[in-house]
Design a protein around this motif. Structure first.
Motif, PDB file in Angstrom:
ATOM      1  N   PHE A 256      -6.238   2.459   5.201  1.00 22.77           N
ATOM      2  CA  PHE A 256      -6.527   1.426   4.188  1.00 22.77           C
ATOM      3  C   PHE A 256      -5.612   0.182   4.630  1.00 22.77           C
ATOM      4  O   PHE A 256      -6.414  -1.106   4.670  1.00 22.77           O
TER       5      PHE A 256
ATOM      6  N   LYS B  48      -3.255   5.979   3.571  1.00 19.90           N
ATOM      7  CA  LYS B  48      -2.534   4.567   3.162  1.00 19.90           C
ATOM      8  C   LYS B  48      -2.450   3.739   4.404  1.00 19.90           C
ATOM      9  O   LYS B  48      -2.909   2.461   4.565  1.00 19.90           O
TER      10      LYS B  48
ATOM     11  N   PRO C   3      -8.173   4.016  -2.208  1.00 21.63           N
ATOM     12  CA  PRO C   3      -7.285   2.975  -2.653  1.00 21.63           C
ATOM     13  C   PRO C   3      -7.529   2.945  -4.134  1.00 21.63           C
ATOM     14  O   PRO C   3      -8.833   2.605  -4.659  1.00 21.63           O
TER      15      PRO C   3
ATOM     16  N   TYR D 172      -1.563  -1.300  -4.201  1.00 27.47           N
ATOM     17  CA  TYR D 172      -2.485  -0.245  -4.181  1.00 27.47           C
ATOM     18  C   TYR D 172      -1.843   1.049  -3.926  1.00 27.47           C
ATOM     19  O   TYR D 172      -0.871   1.092  -3.270  1.00 27.47           O
TER      20      TYR D 172
ATOM     21  N   VAL E 115      -2.969   4.806  -2.674  1.00 24.55           N
ATOM     22  CA  VAL E 115      -4.060   5.644  -1.922  1.00 24.55           C
ATOM     23  C   VAL E 115      -3.835   6.891  -2.408  1.00 24.55           C
ATOM     24  O   VAL E 115      -2.881   7.600  -2.058  1.00 24.55           O
TER      25      VAL E 115
ATOM     26  N   VAL F 179       0.917  -1.153   0.067  1.00 24.39           N
ATOM     27  CA  VAL F 179      -0.003   0.082  -0.107  1.00 24.39           C
ATOM     28  C   VAL F 179       0.764   1.380  -0.034  1.00 24.39           C
ATOM     29  O   VAL F 179       1.748   1.382   0.900  1.00 24.39           O
TER      30      VAL F 179
END
Length: 182
Positions: A17, A14, A174, A167, A169, A6
């Motif tokens: 998430f 981030k 995201p 991912y 963000v 992430v």
């Protein structure tokens, strides 16, 4: 075993998430914190992260030695490593200023990251790795800042290549860059 990366800018959402992903990927979660309390602002950031985490999660504070501490992951279904960029900052700040950007230190940090990734591949759970993205901004104005960008950029690319999912963000949203979209 799975590795989820992430990434995103500072204060992009981030970590929140990644915490959500950790909750979804295991009932037993180990939170690996790399931050060092150096001033009141950092103390407040650490307190914010602590307040968001479920009390049942384990905690491992490891600002420097991520390779040997990886053996502690086995007792958990998921680990959340927050964050790679802070770990690299800690590594760089441990180097005397006159040795900044010395190839030996750069290579050592990258070798540690590679050894850690190797250990993660042996881990049977889900590893969620948070890192800041330096590739969206300009070139840093300071020597230390440019070194940070160079090392973090290399390590982030190595993580992303080996991750099952990546991912980004942006502003709390995201975006799936690699793997299955959640």
């Amino acid at each position: 075993m799975s590795i989820i990366m992430v990434t995103g800018g500072v204060r992009s959402g981030k970590s929140a998430f990644a915490e959500q992903l950790a909750s979804e990927n295991g009932t037993s979660v180990l939170y690996i914190a790399t931050g060092v309390n150096t001033d009141i602002e950092m103390e407040e950031r650490i307190a914010l992260h602590r307040a968001r985490r479920p009390e049942a999660w384990g905690l491992l504070e490891t600002p420097l030695d991520i390779v040997s501490s990886a053996g502690e992951y086995e007792n958990y279904e998921a680990v959340l490593f927050d964050c790679v960029s802070t770990w690299i900052t800690n590594q760089l700040l441990a180097v005397p200023e006159e040795e900044w950007r010395a190839e030996v230190h750069t290579n050592d940090i990258i070798a540690q990251a590679d050894a850690w990734l190797e250990r993660l591949h042996a881990y049977k759970g889900c590893a969620i790795l948070v890192s800041s993205e330096t590739g969206l901004g300009g070139v840093a104005m300071s020597r230390l800042g440019r070194w940070f960008q160079d090392v973090l950029g290399t390590v982030n690319q190595r993580i992303a290549m080996q991750a099952d999912e990546v991912y980004a963000v942006l502003s709390g949203i995201p975006l799936c860059l690699k793997g299955e979209r959640r």
